[in-house]
Structures are given as structure tokens and as C-alpha cells.
Design an enzyme around this catalytic site. Structure first.
Site, PDB file in Angstrom:
ATOM      1  N   GLU A 220       0.814  -1.235   0.000  1.00 54.83           N
ATOM      2  CA  GLU A 220       0.000   0.000   0.000  1.00 54.83           C
ATOM      3  C   GLU A 220       0.840   1.275   0.000  1.00 54.83           C
ATOM      4  O   GLU A 220       0.538   2.224   0.718  1.00 54.83           O
ATOM      5  CB  GLU A 220      -0.977  -0.031   1.197  1.00 54.83           C
ATOM      6  CG  GLU A 220      -1.962  -1.183   1.072  1.00 54.83           C
ATOM      7  CD  GLU A 220      -2.860  -1.395   2.284  1.00 54.83           C
ATOM      8  OE1 GLU A 220      -2.754  -0.625   3.256  1.00 54.83           O
ATOM      9  OE2 GLU A 220      -3.669  -2.335   2.257  1.00 54.83           O
ATOM     10  N   GLU A 327      -6.536 -10.094  -2.730  1.00 58.40           N
ATOM     11  CA  GLU A 327      -7.269 -10.184  -1.455  1.00 58.40           C
ATOM     12  C   GLU A 327      -8.771 -10.062  -1.689  1.00 58.40           C
ATOM     13  O   GLU A 327      -9.469  -9.372  -0.946  1.00 58.40           O
ATOM     14  CB  GLU A 327      -6.801  -9.065  -0.493  1.00 58.40           C
ATOM     15  CG  GLU A 327      -5.297  -9.015  -0.300  1.00 58.40           C
ATOM     16  CD  GLU A 327      -4.817  -7.919   0.658  1.00 58.40           C
ATOM     17  OE1 GLU A 327      -5.650  -7.263   1.302  1.00 58.40           O
ATOM     18  OE2 GLU A 327      -3.589  -7.736   0.748  1.00 58.40           O
TER      19      GLU A 327
END
Ligand SMILES: *[C@@H]1O[C@H](CO)[C@@H](O)[C@H](O)[C@H]1NC(C)=O
Ligand SMILES: *[C@@H]1O[C@H](CO)[C@@H](O)[C@H](O)[C@H]1NC(C)=O
Ligand SMILES: *[C@@H]1O[C@H](CO)[C@@H](O)[C@H](O)[C@H]1NC(C)=O
Ligand SMILES: *[C@@H]1O[C@H](CO)[C@@H](O)[C@H](O)[C@H]1NC(C)=O
Ligand SMILES: *[C@@H]1O[C@H](CO)[C@@H](O)[C@H](O)[C@H]1NC(C)=O
Ligand SMILES: *[C@@H]1O[C@H](CO)[C@@H](O)[C@H](O)[C@H]1NC(C)=O
Ligand SMILES: *[C@@H]1O[C@H](CO)[C@@H](O)[C@H](O)[C@H]1NC(C)=O
Length: 458
Positions: A220, A327
Site C-alpha cells: 500500500e 485479497e
């Protein structure tokens, strides 16, 4: 034929694989490029949305998906069994079994798998790739400064290895300031942060070197910038460089959320994620990194915007690097199973995507969004979707006509096979001794049609 015996006679057989390329000029989906507006104009997202609603019905969209799947996930294969004088071996029987599919639909797992036999069985009977939710993260492996504990991750890796399940590493570092070990959050001296971070990278990457299919390196790093703030603007690029030096063969991912799942995203848009990957690869010493892009795929419980997803994947795929959905999940909602299936099919029909990992599990796992089985391991509605797609994306032996009459003229004898590894048996109903086996690899690199010639040196 009298010398034939049951079994394998290398001297009597050779396998010739001819690549017969017939280009697919009339791409039925070529107008999808009109959706690829984002790379030129970052503000074009709204028109993309409108375009999809006006131009395609659900049915048309599905048809196009299926055409794409046929084109990008399968190859046409023709088997020809002949004597070395080129005469066909009449009535030869060819049977195939896919031993390994190349497209992987995997599932995350967590430490509860170590405590539940049912969870382990449920998992191992379905999935060929996984990643661990938290067990490899820094805040798990070094809760106390200087006291590393890899017990859970090591045990899970052992379970995976014993069951031929590949593992994607998640994550070496995380750029979110709140996701550091608490003792790291308290360090104020950047040099100290640098020291403990370098120790972390060295420790985890050396430990799992050669054992993983990929690593998220700085998770991220578009949404967050903890390391950039502490250590300078090129911190991520330098960490990818170190990761590369520690394990040059492993694929190194940029991994972000909202990139394919949220058309309103401004931070980790497809263009920005692509640019970040490029920036990292352009950094000195990083040119040979095996890069890949991970789109997490945490969807909202609403009708997914498939047109936006496709344009996003086009942009991410434009670098020519593998794209993974890493995910995938969605909170529970009345149409959850339907939406999840739509998302998975959309992703599967995109040529840039090489694999998917869902964030899901049986109830005992505690994954409470995508619950695929209840506490008794009875399959839920979403579990049914996953099982159905796992089946569909593996080549079923029963799908393949068992007998191919060898006839050079008849194109109907081509069989369409999903990419993967196959065991092939060649035998003959009358000639009991005539039997041989071979391994066949069906890959996209081989072009849309291949001819497998089995020549019997009788
Ligand atoms: C098959 O093999 C057996 C020995 O394994 C041999 O006696 C027989 O002649 C063979 N038959 C043919 C048709 O080749
Ligand atoms: C080719 O070889 C096979 C097996 O030896 C034989 O049965 C067949 O008659 C041959 N065909 C021609 C055209 O020579
Ligand atoms: C090929 O033959 C072997 C030995 O008879 C058998 O075990 C295997 O299941 C067969 N494979 C296929 C794909 O038919
Ligand atoms: C290491 O982790 C394992 C599993 O998470 C735990 O059971 C064990 O007590 C830990 N060891 C130490 C020394 O903290
Ligand atoms: C960081 O590591 C270097 C080399 O081991 C050491 O000389 C230095 O004192 C460390 N810095 C801090 C703040 O601990
Ligand atoms: C960051 O990397 C870029 C590209 O390699 C370089 O031009 C720039 O000078 C670096 N900035 C710093 C502060 O090191
Ligand atoms: C769950 O499965 C068990 C057997 O595995 C069965 O007895 C039970 O009725 C099932 N429960 C539901 C709610 O389907």
C-alpha cells in the site's frame, strides 16, 4: 507391433510439437479498447461507466467474456498418432488428465488452520495457492524489538508445502504508519528506523528465500508513506532493490486497494499504481526485478462495475507485467454470491491476470466476509460459487472426448484445452501391448493451435 509392451518405450516414440499459428484477427472484443481511456485522461472514469450501461446487455457481456476466456485461457490441440511412414494408427485412443492448471484461484489462510483439522482438509482439497493474512507481517513476527517469532508462519508454510500449495508472501513491509509493530511506531530517530527496517527485510526474506512465488514488498505504498516520510522519497524503490538482491528470482509486487474495485478512488488509481511500478523498476539497479501488480479487490456490497474493472485491468496490464487479484472479498449482502461470481469471471477473462487469491475461508477461520462453509463445513452459497469456478477452471477429464479418430482433414478433432500440464496416454483397443504415456504442456506461448504428433516407430 509385436515388440510393443505395456509401458513406455522412448526409442519407439518421439513427440513432435508443431506450432500452427492462425492469428485471431477478428477480435470480437477489440472495441473494449475504447474503454481504455484512463491512461490518457484520468478524468474519463465517468464516461467509462456510462459506456458500459448503454452498450452491452448482461448477456452480451457474458458472451464476450466467454469468447475471451476461450481465447486467452485455452489452446486448440490436435493429436495425430501415425506410424513413421505417416499412415495414421487407426483407432488410437488418447486420454488426457490435467495434472496442473496454470491459472490459479487460491485462498488466503490464517493461523487457525493450525488448530483445525477440518479447516486443513477443506483447504487442501481445493486450493493450490495461498497467502497468509497476518502471520508473515512484521507486527506479527517481531512483536517485541529483537525477539523474532516465526513459529506460526513456519508451521503454515510447512502445511502448504506438504500439500503442494504455493505461497505468496505478504508482506515484507507496510507503508501504513499504523501497521508497524508498536515499538517501531515509537521510534523517532530515522536512522534507528532505517536500521530496524533493514534488519526486518533481511530477516524475513532470507528466511523464506526460494520458498515463495512472490512478495508484497512495501504494501500500500500509494495510500501511505510511512517509510518515505522517515527515510526519504525513494525509500520504497530502495527496499525493492534490497528485496531483489536478497531473492532475485521471486516476483516482487506492488499491492494496493481500491484500484479495480472503486471507480471513485483518487489515490491508488490504475494509472498511479502502474506509474508506481514503473517508478520502482526505473530506479537504479531495479531494471531486472520480476515485477508484478497486485490489486487487492476489497469490493463494496453493491453491484460491481465490471466495465470499470476491465478498464482498470487494461491499464494495470499495459506494462506487460503479471497482474494478480490478491485479497478479493466483499461484505455479506443479499447478492453476494452473484456479485462475487461476476467479479471472478470478469477477472478471469482479462488477459493480464495470472491468478486470484480470495480472502475467504470456512466459518472456523474467522474470515467473516466471504464465508465459504459453515461450522460443520457445509458449503455456503458463496462456497458453491468458488467450488463451481475451481471445477470450471480445471480441465475435467470427462470434458475431453476419449477417442480421437486420426483424420488429417477433420478440424472437429481439435480439442480445446485449458492451459496447464497434462498426462497423456496413447493406447489402442485391439492391440493390447500398444501403450505409451507422455507429458504435455499447454501454454499461451504456444499460440492458439498446436499439433501433437505421436509417431510410432513400428
Ligand atoms: C504382446 O506382448 C507379449 C509379451 O509381453 C508378446 O508375447 C506378444 O506377442 C505381444 N503381442 C503383440 C500383438 O505384440
Ligand atoms: C505404414 O506402416 C504400417 C505399420 O508398419 C503398415 O501397417 C502400413 O500398411 C504402412 N502404410 C503404408 C502406406 O505403407
Ligand atoms: C495412463 O495410464 C496409467 C497406467 O495405466 C494410468 O495410471 C493413468 O491414470 C492413465 N492416465 C490417463 C490420463 O489416462
Ligand atoms: C511464538 O509464537 C507462537 C505462535 O504464535 C507462540 O505459541 C509462542 O508462545 C511464541 N513464542 C514466544 C517465545 O513468544
Ligand atoms: C544503525 O546501525 C549502524 C550500523 O550497525 C550503527 O553504527 C548505528 O549506530 C545504528 N544507529 C542507531 C541509531 O542505532
Ligand atoms: C530519487 O530517485 C530518482 C530516480 O532515480 C532520482 O532522480 C532522485 O534524485 C532521487 N531522490 C533522492 C532524494 O534521492
Ligand atoms: C451439514 O452437514 C451435515 C453432514 O456433513 C448434515 O448432517 C447436516 O444436516 C448439514 N447441515 C445443514 C444445515 O445442511
Amino acid at each position: 507391433m509385436k515388440n510393443f509392451n505395456n509401458g513406455f518405450f522412448p526409442s519407439m516414440l518421439f513427440l513432435l510439437i508443431c506450432l500452427v499459428y492462425s492469428g485471431l484477427a477478428n477480435d470480437p472484443f477489440s472495441h473494449s479498447h475504447s474503454l481504455k481511456t484512463e491512461s490518457e485522461d484520468r478524468e474519463a472514469k465517468i464516461s467509462v461507466t456510462k459506456l458500459s450501461l448503454k452498450q452491452f446487455s448482461k448477456k452480451e457481456w457474458k458472451l464476450k467474456q466467454d469468447q475471451l476466456i476461450e481465447k486467452i485461457r485455452k489452446n486448440k490441440v490436435r493429436f495425430e498418432v501415425t506410424y513413421n511412414n505417416k499412415t495414421a494408427v487407426k483407432d488410437a485412443v488418447i486420454s488426457l488428465k490435467q495434472t496442473k492448471p496454470f491459472f490459479l484461484l487460491g485462498c488466503a489462510m490464517n493461523f487457525r488452520i493450525l488448530q483445525s483439522e477440518g479447516y486443513r482438509k477443506w483447504f487442501a482439497s481445493r486450493f493450490a495457492i495461498t497467502s497468509f493474512t497476518n502471520e508473515m507481517k512484521w507486527y506479527t513476527t517481531e512483536k517485541v524489538r529483537g525477539q523474532e517469532n516465526y513459529t506460526a508462519a513456519d508451521s503454515m508454510l510447512k502445511f502448504a508445502e506438504e500439500n503442494d500449495i504455493l505461497v505468496r508472501g505478504h508482506t515484507v513491509l507496510w507503508d501504513d504508519p499504523k501497521m508497524q509493530p508498536s515499538w517501531v511506531e515509537n521510534i523517532k530517530d530515522p536512522e534507528d528506523v532505517r536500521n530496524v527496517t533493514l534488519n526486518r527485510i533481511n530477516s524475513v526474506m532470507k528466511r523464506y528465500k526460494g520458498k515463495l512465488t512472490g512478495w508484497d514488498v512495501v504494501n500500500e505504498n500509494l495510500h501511505w508513506d510511512y517509510f518515505e516520510k522517515m527515510l526519504g522519497v525513494n525509500a520504497s524503490s530502495r527496499f525493492y532493490n534490497l528485496a531483489y538482491k536478497l531473492d532475485p528470482d521471486v516476483t516482487l509486487f506492488v499491492n494496493e486497494y481500491n484500484t479495480i474495485e472503486n471507480p471513485g478512488e483518487v489515490t491508488a488509481t490504475p494509472v498511479k499504481v502502474k506509474d508506481k511500478m514503473e517508478e520502482i523498476l526505473a530506479y537504479q539497479g531495479n531494471e531486472n526485478i520480476k515485477g508484478a501488480i497486485g490489486a487487492q479487490g476489497h469490493f463494496s456490497p453493491i453491484q460491481p462495475n465490471l466495465a470499470y474493472m476491465r478498464s482498470a485491468l487494461d491499464t494495470l496490464g499495459s506494462l506487460g507485467l503479471p497482474v494478480w487479484i490478491t485479497e478479493l472479498d466483499m461484505p455479506k449482502c443479499p447478492n453476494q454470491a452473484k456479485y462475487i461470481e461476476e467479479i471472478l469471471r470478469e477477472v478471469y477473462s482479462h488477459p493480464a491476470v495470472e491468478g486470484i487469491i480470495i480472502f475467504a475461508g470456512p466459518e472456523v477461520s474467522g474470515f467473516d466476509k466471504l464465508t465459504l462453509a459453515d461450522k460443520d463445513f457445509n458449503i455456503t452459497e458463496t462456497g458453491d460459487v468458488i467450488d463451481k469456478l475451481l471445477k470450471e477452471w480445471h480441465q475435467k477429464t470427462s470434458d475431453i472426448p476419449n477417442i480421437f479418430m486420426v483424420d488429417h482433414e477433420n478440424e472437429e478433432e481439435d480439442v480445446s484445452l485449458l492451459h496447464g500440464l497434462y498426462n497423456v496416454n496413447v493406447s489402442h483397443p485391439q492391440i493390447k501391448n500398444f501403450s505409451t504415456s507422455l507429458r504435455l504442456e499447454v501454454t499461451k506461448e504456444m499460440g492458439p493451435r498446436q499439433v501433437v504428433r505421436v509417431v510410432i516407430n513400428a
